[in-house]
Design an enzyme around this catalytic site. Structure first.
Site, PDB file in Angstrom:
ATOM      1  N   TYR A  83       0.859  -1.183   0.000  1.00  0.00           N
ATOM      2  CA  TYR A  83       0.000   0.000   0.000  1.00  0.00           C
ATOM      3  C   TYR A  83       0.893   1.230   0.000  1.00  0.00           C
ATOM      4  O   TYR A  83       1.888   1.276   0.736  1.00  0.00           O
ATOM      5  CB  TYR A  83      -0.913   0.018   1.229  1.00  0.00           C
ATOM      6  CG  TYR A  83      -2.251  -0.621   0.984  1.00  0.00           C
ATOM      7  CD1 TYR A  83      -3.207   0.030   0.194  1.00  0.00           C
ATOM      8  CD2 TYR A  83      -2.572  -1.854   1.532  1.00  0.00           C
ATOM      9  CE1 TYR A  83      -4.438  -0.542  -0.049  1.00  0.00           C
ATOM     10  CE2 TYR A  83      -3.807  -2.436   1.302  1.00  0.00           C
ATOM     11  CZ  TYR A  83      -4.737  -1.774   0.512  1.00  0.00           C
ATOM     12  OH  TYR A  83      -5.959  -2.340   0.272  1.00  0.00           O
ATOM     13  N   GLU A 140      -0.504   4.839  -0.506  1.00  0.00           N
ATOM     14  CA  GLU A 140      -1.261   6.072  -0.712  1.00  0.00           C
ATOM     15  C   GLU A 140      -0.396   7.295  -0.427  1.00  0.00           C
ATOM     16  O   GLU A 140       0.430   7.299   0.483  1.00  0.00           O
ATOM     17  CB  GLU A 140      -2.505   6.104   0.186  1.00  0.00           C
ATOM     18  CG  GLU A 140      -3.667   5.323  -0.366  1.00  0.00           C
ATOM     19  CD  GLU A 140      -3.719   3.907   0.156  1.00  0.00           C
ATOM     20  OE1 GLU A 140      -2.648   3.367   0.502  1.00  0.00           O
ATOM     21  OE2 GLU A 140      -4.834   3.337   0.210  1.00  0.00           O
ATOM     22  N   ASP A 165      -6.663  14.750 -24.035  1.00  0.00           N
ATOM     23  CA  ASP A 165      -6.590  13.312 -23.800  1.00  0.00           C
ATOM     24  C   ASP A 165      -5.855  12.690 -24.988  1.00  0.00           C
ATOM     25  O   ASP A 165      -6.420  12.544 -26.069  1.00  0.00           O
ATOM     26  CB  ASP A 165      -8.011  12.756 -23.667  1.00  0.00           C
ATOM     27  CG  ASP A 165      -8.050  11.255 -23.423  1.00  0.00           C
ATOM     28  OD1 ASP A 165      -7.008  10.596 -23.567  1.00  0.00           O
ATOM     29  OD2 ASP A 165      -9.139  10.738 -23.102  1.00  0.00           O
ATOM     30  N   THR A 167      -3.162   7.087 -21.575  1.00  0.00           N
ATOM     31  CA  THR A 167      -2.900   5.729 -21.114  1.00  0.00           C
ATOM     32  C   THR A 167      -1.426   5.432 -21.385  1.00  0.00           C
ATOM     33  O   THR A 167      -0.742   6.173 -22.096  1.00  0.00           O
ATOM     34  CB  THR A 167      -3.770   4.707 -21.859  1.00  0.00           C
ATOM     35  OG1 THR A 167      -3.612   4.896 -23.269  1.00  0.00           O
ATOM     36  CG2 THR A 167      -5.234   4.857 -21.492  1.00  0.00           C
ATOM     37  N   LYS A 186      -1.708   1.097 -25.460  1.00  0.00           N
ATOM     38  CA  LYS A 186      -2.016   1.569 -26.810  1.00  0.00           C
ATOM     39  C   LYS A 186      -0.714   1.822 -27.586  1.00  0.00           C
ATOM     40  O   LYS A 186       0.175   0.983 -27.619  1.00  0.00           O
ATOM     41  CB  LYS A 186      -2.914   2.808 -26.768  1.00  0.00           C
ATOM     42  CG  LYS A 186      -4.282   2.572 -26.120  1.00  0.00           C
ATOM     43  CD  LYS A 186      -5.151   3.783 -26.262  1.00  0.00           C
ATOM     44  CE  LYS A 186      -6.544   3.565 -25.712  1.00  0.00           C
ATOM     45  NZ  LYS A 186      -6.604   3.645 -24.229  1.00  0.00           N
ATOM     46  N   ARG A 195      -0.997  -1.678 -18.977  1.00  0.00           N
ATOM     47  CA  ARG A 195      -2.295  -1.028 -18.897  1.00  0.00           C
ATOM     48  C   ARG A 195      -2.286  -0.077 -17.698  1.00  0.00           C
ATOM     49  O   ARG A 195      -2.095  -0.489 -16.551  1.00  0.00           O
ATOM     50  CB  ARG A 195      -3.418  -2.047 -18.754  1.00  0.00           C
ATOM     51  CG  ARG A 195      -3.495  -3.012 -19.929  1.00  0.00           C
ATOM     52  CD  ARG A 195      -4.742  -3.847 -19.867  1.00  0.00           C
ATOM     53  NE  ARG A 195      -5.925  -3.046 -20.046  1.00  0.00           N
ATOM     54  CZ  ARG A 195      -6.436  -2.703 -21.228  1.00  0.00           C
ATOM     55  NH1 ARG A 195      -5.835  -3.090 -22.340  1.00  0.00           N
ATOM     56  NH2 ARG A 195      -7.517  -1.967 -21.308  1.00  0.00           N
TER      57      ARG A 195
END
Length: 482
Positions: A68, A70, A245, A274, A277, A283
């Site tokens: 974790y 954060e 984008d 992203t 692509k 991903r």
């Protein structure tokens, strides 16, 4: 695969990994093997898909998955994140260098998450921070109930102007069923009815009339470049934040195919993408921004994101390192050149291509002249071993489900080493399948929008022809799982 790798080392790594997985759940190990076999045996033309390198793929299977983390680098809500800090900072540094961006945030789990981070960062920088300053508060928890109610209303009254879905925009650019359409009052700009191209004068007219907080640029199925310098001029005139984008074409930006006015990063206030692509990474998502938005962007977790996927951030660092190599520029140039060859191959055989060509990696077919829908075309092509996705064309009479179009792209097969002549042959195979597809009738006797018949023998013949191309350009050559 055109991207070099050590086949012997990769084979050993994957064999060992599958052995470990198979000992616990053999069905999963079998599905992994089958997926590689399926991808090796098909012509992958989905514009949003690619093939990540073995190095990128292997980076995702490690102990970073167990952490974790954060917060951001050096400012975590959990102890013991020093190694996460290392890979997150490295990925961000690679992104800043690769794209020439002042700031990079590499935590988003996907493109939609990246856009959500950007939306809320823009709202925070443009609306929340001034409201806090006016109220003499440092944090929203310090606001009175009335000031908090006023701020919530101000946040909910904002507007977005983005490209319409049928013109090539994305669901997250204000489409009503998407969260973006619920967050913002939205209106859309489309394309010229005759040419299918963006009309910047019309975008400017709509911006003056609508006065959006966010002018959204970028696309999911628009086969041309966008002049981002012009879009910034429009945004500045109406006091909007320009958000771009570039999820689909980030690889063409990284590979220096899109430069100057067509590179969004120096012109946009905030750029999202992203990392798969055309960028050929894992991903995931990423946000690049100008300095004034950096603090707000870095609050993406816990603002809208859950815990960072540290193993994916590590893979992003590896992929971005690959994209900094000179070979990636060659690859990106080939992606664009191959798309032109594919479009020309289709058009010379009588297939309608939206905008009569392409300037990026996307070719958008209008299949209505074949008497079929996009859904029928997609299914028939899949029967023949050609993987595509149906897509609406501008002002599509069949809507977004059945569609009149098919979107195809060149990043994946270019990664396998396909060249111009290969893509001309692919165009021939596509036309052969579409020409042999006929809709069947519904129970009421009308032509079906979903059911179809592919002429006998066409699927097998096409698969055999595709196999010849695929054998010349194997996927992950030398990688042996047996």
């Amino acid at each position: 695969m055109s991207q070099p790798f050590d086949a012997s080392a990769a084979s050993a790594a994957y064999k060992n990994a599958l052995e470990v997985i198979g000992a616990v759940e053999p069905t999963v190990a079998g599905a992994i093997r089958s997926e590689l076999a399926d991808q090796r045996a098909s012509l992958k033309l989905i514009a949003s898909e690619n093939y990540a390198s073995p190095a990128v793929l292997l980076t995702m299977g490690n102990w970073f998955s167990d952490k974790y983390a954060e917060g951001t680098v050096g400012h975590r809500f959990y102890a013991g994140c020093q190694n996460v800090d290392t890979v997150e900072k490295l990925a961000a540094d690679h992104a800043k260098e690769l794209f020439g961006a002042p700031h990079a945030y590499v935590q988003p789990h996907s493109g939609i998450d990246a856009n959500l981070v950007a939306f809320w960062a823009i709202l925070a920088q443009r609306i929340e921070s001034p409201a806090l300053a006016e109220a003499g508060a440092k944090h929203v928890n310090d606001l009175s109930d009335q000031d908090w109610a006023n701020l919530r209303k101000a946040l909910g009254d904002q507007k977005m102007l983005g490209m319409s879905l049928d013109a090539g925009g994305h669901l997250t650019h204000g489409f009503r069923p998407n969260i973006s359409g619920k967050m913002f009052h939205q209106t859309s700009y489309g394309t010229d009815p005759e040419t299918g191209l963006l009309d910047y004068d019309e975008v400017a007219r709509l911006a003056r009339e609508f006065k959006p907080l966010i002018l959204m640029a970028g696309y999911s199925a628009y086969p041309r470049k966008v002049n981002f310098a012009k879009m910034r001029e429009i945004a500045d005139e109406v006091g909007a934040t320009l958000m771009v984008d570039m999820a689909h074409f980030a690889g063409l930006v990284a590979g220096k195919v899109f430069t100057d006015d067509f590179n969004p990063v120096p012109h946009a206030h905030v750029t999202t993408t992203t990392t798969h692509k055309s960028l050929r990474g894992p991903r995931g998502g990423m946000v690049l921004c100008q300095p004034e938005y950096a603090d707000a962007v870095d609050r993406g977790c816990p603002m809208v994101l859950g815990g960072p996927l540290s193993h994916v951030m590590a893979a992003k660092a590896v992929a971005l390192a690959e994209a900094k190599l000179p070979s990636f520029q060659t690859y990106a140039g080939n992606v664009a050149d191959n798309a032109v060859s594919l479009a020309e191959g289709l058009m010379k055989r009588g297939t309608k291509v939206v905008t009569d060509g392409t300037e990026n990696h996307i070719v958008l077919l209008d299949v209505s002249s074949y008497g079929i829908t996009g859904r029928q075309a997609e299914s028939a092509l899949l029967d023949a071993g050609i993987v595509t996705n149906r897509n609406a064309v501008p002002r599509d009479p069949n809507g977004a489900w059945y569609t009149s179009g098919v979107r195809i792209g060149t990043p994946a097969l270019t990664s396998r080493g396909f060249g111009a002549d290969d893509f001309d042959r692919v165009a021939e195979l596509i036309v052969d399948v579409l020409s042999a597809t006929t809709p069947t009738n519904t129970a009421a006797g009308a032509p079906s929008k979903a059911k179809y018949v592919l002429a006998d023998g066409v699927a097998g013949k096409t698969r055999a022809a595709a196999a010849e191309l695929l054998d010349v350009h194997p996927l992950y050559p030398g990688l042996d799982l047996d």
